[in-house]
Design an enzyme around this catalytic site. Structure first.
Site, PDB file in Angstrom:
ATOM      1  N   TYR A 157      72.615  11.897-171.294  1.00  0.00           N
ATOM      2  CA  TYR A 157      71.589  11.125-170.691  1.00  0.00           C
ATOM      3  C   TYR A 157      70.327  11.933-170.358  1.00  0.00           C
ATOM      4  O   TYR A 157      69.208  11.282-170.397  1.00  0.00           O
ATOM      5  CB  TYR A 157      72.462  10.854-169.440  1.00  0.00           C
ATOM      6  CG  TYR A 157      71.499  10.047-168.278  1.00  0.00           C
ATOM      7  CD1 TYR A 157      71.483   8.779-168.776  1.00  0.00           C
ATOM      8  CD2 TYR A 157      71.039  10.531-167.228  1.00  0.00           C
ATOM      9  CE1 TYR A 157      70.754   7.821-167.637  1.00  0.00           C
ATOM     10  CE2 TYR A 157      70.345   9.737-166.353  1.00  0.00           C
ATOM     11  CZ  TYR A 157      70.167   8.336-166.662  1.00  0.00           C
ATOM     12  OH  TYR A 157      69.413   7.708-165.746  1.00  0.00           O
ATOM     13  N   LYS A 161      66.600  10.769-171.648  1.00  0.00           N
ATOM     14  CA  LYS A 161      65.692  10.521-170.826  1.00  0.00           C
ATOM     15  C   LYS A 161      64.490  11.146-171.040  1.00  0.00           C
ATOM     16  O   LYS A 161      63.267  11.046-170.916  1.00  0.00           O
ATOM     17  CB  LYS A 161      66.056  10.523-169.344  1.00  0.00           C
ATOM     18  CG  LYS A 161      66.962   9.478-169.138  1.00  0.00           C
ATOM     19  CD  LYS A 161      66.552   8.098-168.756  1.00  0.00           C
ATOM     20  CE  LYS A 161      67.305   7.145-168.825  1.00  0.00           C
ATOM     21  NZ  LYS A 161      66.934   5.898-168.698  1.00  0.00           N
TER      22      LYS A 161
HETATM   23  P1  NAP Z   1      72.434  -0.919-164.034  1.00  0.00           P
HETATM   24  O1  NAP Z   1      72.654  -1.388-162.622  1.00  0.00           O
HETATM   25  O2  NAP Z   1      73.918  -0.532-164.592  1.00  0.00           O
HETATM   26  O3  NAP Z   1      71.941  -2.152-165.007  1.00  0.00           O
HETATM   27  C1  NAP Z   1      71.880  -1.854-166.326  1.00  0.00           C
HETATM   28  C2  NAP Z   1      71.108  -2.887-167.007  1.00  0.00           C
HETATM   29  O4  NAP Z   1      71.173  -2.516-168.331  1.00  0.00           O
HETATM   30  C3  NAP Z   1      72.272  -4.228-167.152  1.00  0.00           C
HETATM   31  O5  NAP Z   1      71.313  -5.299-166.931  1.00  0.00           O
HETATM   32  C4  NAP Z   1      72.847  -3.938-168.386  1.00  0.00           C
HETATM   33  O6  NAP Z   1      73.185  -5.470-169.033  1.00  0.00           O
HETATM   34  C5  NAP Z   1      71.678  -3.594-169.293  1.00  0.00           C
HETATM   35  N1  NAP Z   1      72.096  -3.026-170.493  1.00  0.00           N
HETATM   36  C6  NAP Z   1      72.874  -2.062-170.710  1.00  0.00           C
HETATM   37  N2  NAP Z   1      73.252  -1.845-171.882  1.00  0.00           N
HETATM   38  C7  NAP Z   1      72.509  -2.616-172.716  1.00  0.00           C
HETATM   39  C8  NAP Z   1      72.115  -2.662-174.151  1.00  0.00           C
HETATM   40  N3  NAP Z   1      72.586  -2.087-174.966  1.00  0.00           N
HETATM   41  N4  NAP Z   1      71.241  -3.650-174.158  1.00  0.00           N
HETATM   42  C9  NAP Z   1      70.559  -4.468-173.451  1.00  0.00           C
HETATM   43  N5  NAP Z   1      70.931  -4.199-172.021  1.00  0.00           N
HETATM   44  C10 NAP Z   1      71.776  -3.490-171.721  1.00  0.00           C
HETATM   45  O7  NAP Z   1      71.640   0.227-163.987  1.00  0.00           O
HETATM   46  P2  NAP Z   1      70.291   0.542-163.197  1.00  0.00           P
HETATM   47  O8  NAP Z   1      70.675   1.465-161.862  1.00  0.00           O
HETATM   48  O9  NAP Z   1      69.736  -0.699-162.604  1.00  0.00           O
HETATM   49  O10 NAP Z   1      69.383   1.558-164.226  1.00  0.00           O
HETATM   50  C11 NAP Z   1      68.293   0.943-165.027  1.00  0.00           C
HETATM   51  C12 NAP Z   1      67.662   1.830-165.439  1.00  0.00           C
HETATM   52  O11 NAP Z   1      67.391   3.084-164.523  1.00  0.00           O
HETATM   53  C13 NAP Z   1      68.454   2.708-166.685  1.00  0.00           C
HETATM   54  O12 NAP Z   1      67.490   3.208-167.866  1.00  0.00           O
HETATM   55  C14 NAP Z   1      68.757   4.159-165.769  1.00  0.00           C
HETATM   56  O13 NAP Z   1      68.857   5.278-166.575  1.00  0.00           O
HETATM   57  C15 NAP Z   1      67.576   4.493-164.897  1.00  0.00           C
HETATM   58  N6  NAP Z   1      67.891   5.117-163.520  1.00  0.00           N
HETATM   59  C16 NAP Z   1      68.867   4.701-162.652  1.00  0.00           C
HETATM   60  C17 NAP Z   1      69.024   5.116-161.467  1.00  0.00           C
HETATM   61  C18 NAP Z   1      69.815   5.159-160.579  1.00  0.00           C
HETATM   62  O14 NAP Z   1      70.190   5.844-159.712  1.00  0.00           O
HETATM   63  N7  NAP Z   1      70.481   3.788-160.408  1.00  0.00           N
HETATM   64  C19 NAP Z   1      68.258   6.720-161.496  1.00  0.00           C
HETATM   65  C20 NAP Z   1      67.374   7.204-162.352  1.00  0.00           C
HETATM   66  C21 NAP Z   1      67.141   6.342-163.498  1.00  0.00           C
HETATM   67  P3  NAP Z   1      74.751  -5.971-168.858  1.00  0.00           P
HETATM   68  O15 NAP Z   1      75.100  -5.557-167.390  1.00  0.00           O
HETATM   69  O16 NAP Z   1      74.618  -7.226-169.578  1.00  0.00           O
HETATM   70  O17 NAP Z   1      75.301  -4.701-169.889  1.00  0.00           O
END
Ligand code: NAP
Length: 247
Positions: A157, A161
């Site tokens: 990961y 990133k």
């Molecule tokens: P999340 O709640 O798990 O949502 C992930 C989203 O990405 C869902 O809509 C999912 O669609 C979609 N997705 C996953 N694999 C995909 C693919 N191969 N093609 C197209 N869409 C795909 O995640 P989140 O927390 O919102 O995170 C969003 C971003 O923020 C990520 O890049 C993550 O690394 C980053 N981030 C998150 C955090 C945190 O604490 N939450 C912190 C730092 C960075 P489906 O549900 O249909 O699979």
């Protein structure tokens, strides 16, 4: 007050849940048409469609695996046919498959790199080709503090990133003359499904690391994204904006 994104076409990957959902809602609120991408969870996508039914044609949610070159090419062909070009791309789709490196299968490594980094490359490539036509665009890549801090169990990961950041800085230089800006937003710990699977003691430990002593919300990340996508951010490119409560 005038809505900032009226008439703008915004592509958001990972739009159906978590941070991407909050970003999509914020753009809709500001008058944009949002072309949202999700990976395969139809239930979550339908729930969002139902909740946003008042947005009508302003919200389109399409299934597309961002790591699949053919899917992404077809997606952008459809977008070009219907909209000619886009104004904003948010590369937000991301996954994690945490494991200590010594125990990590090559599949866990590859899948995370494919979705988080190759997905960003594929989406950005097609978006840039459209944006060049109008000599305007905003690309915002959602990265993570894991890129610079590193977290145990997240070598795949963190590498993906950090890769997004390198891509951002290089692409920003390639597109600057064409008025296409490329930036990163790095959310800290944000309360979404992404944190599922962490046990209570891990969550408590992470919360202790945050000077504000709380996890962030999707709308707090969205506010930073909308700023970088706005007209006022025209001179900001190749940069990283942390949204992490002081981490
Ligand atoms: P999340 O709640 O798990 O949502 C992930 C989203 O990405 C869902 O809509 C999912 O669609 C979609 N997705 C996953 N694999 C995909 C693919 N191969 N093609 C197209 N869409 C795909 O995640 P989140 O927390 O919102 O995170 C969003 C971003 O923020 C990520 O890049 C993550 O690394 C980053 N981030 C998150 C955090 C945190 O604490 N939450 C912190 C730092 C960075 P489906 O549900 O249909 O699979």
């Amino acid at each position: 007050m005038e809505k900032e994104f009226v008439g703008k076409k915004v592509v958001v990957s990972g739009a159906s849940r978590g941070i991407g959902r909050a970003i999509s809602l914020a753009f809709l609120e500001q008058g944009a048409t949002v072309l949202g991408i999700y990976g395969g969870n139809e239930t979550a996508a339908q729930a969002m469609r139902d909740e946003c039914s008042a947005a009508g044609d302003h919200l389109r949610l399409t299934r597309c695996d961002v790591s699949n070159a053919t899917h992404v090419e077809e997606l952008f062909r459809d977008i070009e046919n219907e909209f000619s070009t886009i104004d904003v791309l948010i590369n937000n789709a991301g996954i994690r498959r945490d494991k200590l490196l010594a125990l990590m299968d090559v599949e866990d490594w590859q899948e995370v790199i494919n979705v988080n980094l190759t997905g960003t490359f594929l989406m950005a490539k097609h978006a840039v080709l459209l944006m060049l036509k109008q000599k305007y665009g905003r690309i915002i890549n959602i990265t993570s503090p894991a890129a610079s801090l590193g977290f145990q169990g997240q070598t795949n990961y963190s590498a993906s990133k950090a890769g997004q950041m390198g891509l951002t800085r290089s692409l920003a230089k390639e597109t600057a003359k064409k008025k296409i800006t490329v930036n990163c937003v790095a959310p800290g710990f944000i309360d979404t499904d992404f944190l599922d699977g962490l046990n209570d003691s891990q969550l408590a430990e992470y919360k202790k690391m945050v000077p504000m002593r709380r996890f962030g919300r999707g709308d707090e990340v969205a506010a930073a994204v909308l700023f970088l996508a706005s007209a006022g951010a025209a001179y900001i490119t190749g940069s990283l904006l942390d949204v992490n409560g002081g981490l």
